[in-house]
Design an enzyme around this catalytic site. Structure first.
Site, mmCIF file in Angstrom:
data_model
loop_
_atom_site.group_PDB
_atom_site.id
_atom_site.type_symbol
_atom_site.label_atom_id
_atom_site.label_comp_id
_atom_site.label_asym_id
_atom_site.label_seq_id
_atom_site.Cartn_x
_atom_site.Cartn_y
_atom_site.Cartn_z
ATOM 1 N N LYS A 166 0.959 -1.896 0.125
ATOM 2 C CA LYS A 166 -0.204 0.197 0.576
ATOM 3 C C LYS A 166 0.470 1.334 -0.097
ATOM 4 C CE LYS A 166 -3.711 2.614 0.658
ATOM 5 N NZ LYS A 166 -2.630 3.421 0.208
ATOM 6 N N ARG A 185 -3.620 7.275 -6.469
ATOM 7 C CA ARG A 185 -5.067 6.600 -7.479
ATOM 8 C C ARG A 185 -5.095 7.184 -8.631
ATOM 9 N NH1 ARG A 185 -8.386 2.775 -5.583
ATOM 10 N NH2 ARG A 185 -8.719 1.117 -7.480
ATOM 11 N N GLU A 233 -1.295 3.261 -8.395
ATOM 12 C CA GLU A 233 -1.112 4.397 -7.850
ATOM 13 C C GLU A 233 0.517 4.612 -8.115
ATOM 14 O OE1 GLU A 233 -1.924 4.775 -3.817
ATOM 15 O OE2 GLU A 233 -1.089 2.802 -3.681
ATOM 16 N N LYS A 250 -7.640 -3.060 2.965
ATOM 17 C CA LYS A 250 -5.648 -2.165 3.245
ATOM 18 C C LYS A 250 -5.899 -2.499 5.131
ATOM 19 C CE LYS A 250 -8.847 2.236 3.671
ATOM 20 N NZ LYS A 250 -8.246 3.737 2.847
#
Length: 510
Positions: free
Chosen positions: A212, A217, A261, A379
């Protein structure tokens, strides 16, 4: 349809907290609307003009609200046409023409209609009709399955067009909506997970565990040599990120839609400050001093084949094939598929040691459910964080005198009501951030008090916290524990904030 009918429905929707009742009221209004009015009425009940932001200020509108029509006469079609004219007014003398157009519209409206128009055009029309409620209303009005409406909206990205499609063409028209390369798809979202072990237990062994990143994004579409880039809010930023477009243009395919991302890295490959990444999305020209690196984790389309409905495992296989070359492999999001518990923990350790936020655990059998924050993606971060809405701020004391400091925090109401206050904090604020708040907040004020200001719920701030506790002080029955500011999130709007259920999930034993 008269504008007065829309105003009455808006008031009725705002007066109830029942999601079902809200959808029923909106659905009934849409059934009565003429075909040419459906798009505009849908947009208004969702809280904004069909034409988007029109750049008309509160002062300009209220200055022309002194005289009003005695009885309702404005139609929805006439108002929509006036807003379209206003949106297209530019060039020499446009200021005077815009003023005249606003004056004509406001003078033709009743007092109640004027109040509605002021809130609509200034972004303050909050009647609790979030996207999910309006989608249910469209399904009810058109007498079609809600799943068909949601999928068409996912692929088209706009509520007004989805409503027109549903009411004019029914299920067949909705099912005919397809992914189009060059038109962004609403992104699939991840829910907060309480821990890595809990996410693995919840989703089972057939998962992928990926980094992550502390980035932004992006969704990138490739059609031959034409590459376009959008943010998570579907704002196109292609011109500002030429290095991303160049990397994707070189991929060995004719057409593709990639999800991922991007972030700025330092010379050691570690992430730079989040603000450095976001600075690239705040101006029209690329900042040569901050280069962005893309990391893709999903593939929605490849060379004429739509992959949205395929399980994630199939999409990852296709992505691995597309990014198989040595140079292209650097574009893959780091992670491990079907890991053991030890391997999953190692991915988390590697992500954290690399300066990233944590990991995302994803079910390999899940299709791409765009626009929904379901449990298929979770997440996991070592510190609890929430994206919350700033509701107000208090004037500081001591060294913070003259600065707007202690901010009021709200969680999104999943039923479409106003954000639910869950706490306050002044911790984690640098002098620079205090200066920014004090300069920025006055432009968002809806009420001023001696102690501080109440704000329109537009700003989203990322908060770190130690958990939550039950509280009778706040209407949601829950309060944040040891909350501190990490950063503001200009890439997110109030609709992207975490909801009150995400806060309640952090209660001990909950």
């Amino acid at each position: 349809m008269l504008l007065a009918e829309v105003v009455a429905a808006s008031a009725a929707v705002a007066a109830t907290r029942s999601r079902t009742a809200k959808a029923g009221l909106i659905g009934e209004l849409l059934r009565r609307a003429e075909p040419g009015e459906v798009g505009a009425v849908t947009a208004w009940l969702a809280g904004e003009p069909r034409q988007g932001r029109l750049g008309v200020g509160w002062r300009s509108l209220t200055a022309r609200a002194h005289t009003s029509a005695a009885a309702p006469g404005l139609t929805a079609a006439a108002v929509d046409a006036a807003l379209t004219e206003l949106a297209g007014t530019s060039g020499a003398g446009s200021a005077a023409r815009r003023e005249a157009a606003v004056g004509a519209l406001m003078s033709a409206a009743t007092a109640d209609e004027q109040h509605f128009l002021v809130r609509l055009l200034t972004g303050e029309l909050r009647q609790g009709a979030l996207e999910g409620v309006v989608l249910d209303a469209i399904a009810s009005a058109a007498e079609v399955p809600a799943t068909a409406v949601r999928r068409a909206f996912m692929l088209s990205g706009r509520l007004p067009e989805t409503a027109v499609t549903a009411l004019e063409g029914g299920v067949a028209a909705l099912e005919a909506v397809r992914l189009e390369v060059g038109r962004p798809v609403r992104p699939m979202l991840a829910s907060p997970g309480s821990s890595l072990d809990a996410a693995l237990t919840d989703l089972g062994g057939e998962v992928t565990v990926e980094f992550k990143l502390d980035g932004a994004r992006i969704q990138v579409h490739k059609d031959g040599d034409v590459v376009r880039v959008w943010t998570r809010t579907l704002r196109e930023v292609t011109d500002g990120v030429p290095e991303l477009a160049e990397r994707v243009r070189a991929l060995p395919c004719a057409t593709a839609v990639l999800d991922g991302e991007t972030l700025a890295l330092d010379d050691d490959g570690r992430p730079r400050a989040f603000q450095d990444t976001m600075s690239r999305f705040g101006s029209d020209a690329a900042d040569a001093g901050v280069l962005l690196s893309p990391f893709f984790f999903d593939l929605l389309h490849l060379d004429g084949r739509d992959l949205l409905d395929e399980p994630l495992e199939t999409r990852l296989d296709a992505l691995a094939g597309l990014l198989a070359g040595e140079e292209q492999a650097a574009l893959r999001m780091p992670g491990v598929r079907s890991p053991s518990t030890e391997q999953a923990a190692q991915v988390l350790d590697d992500a954290l040691s690399g300066g990233h936020e944590g990991v995302v655990v994803k079910a390999l059998d899940a299709p791409y459910a765009a626009g929904r924050r379901g449990k298929a993606w979770q997440k996991v971060k070592p510190v609890h964080t929430l994206d919350l809405v700033v509701l107000g701020a208090e004037w500081g004391y001591g060294r913070r005198s003259g600065k707007l400091s202690n901010i009021h925090l709200g969680a999104r109401d999943p039923d479409g009501g106003d954000p639910v206050m869950v706490g306050k904090t002044f911790k984690g604020m640098t002098d620079e951030l205090l200066e920014w708040q004090t300069a920025t907040f006055p432009g968002l004020v809806r009420e001023s008090h001696e102690w501080g200001v109440l704000l329109r719920p537009e700003l989203v701030v990322e908060i770190a916290l130690d958990g939550a506790q039950r509280s009778s002080r706040y209407p949601g029955g829950v309060a944040l524990r040891f909350a501190r500011v990490l950063r503001y999130r200009p890439d997110k709007g109030a609709a992207d904030a975490d909801d009150i259920e995400a806060v309640r999930a952090l209660l001990a034993g909950g």
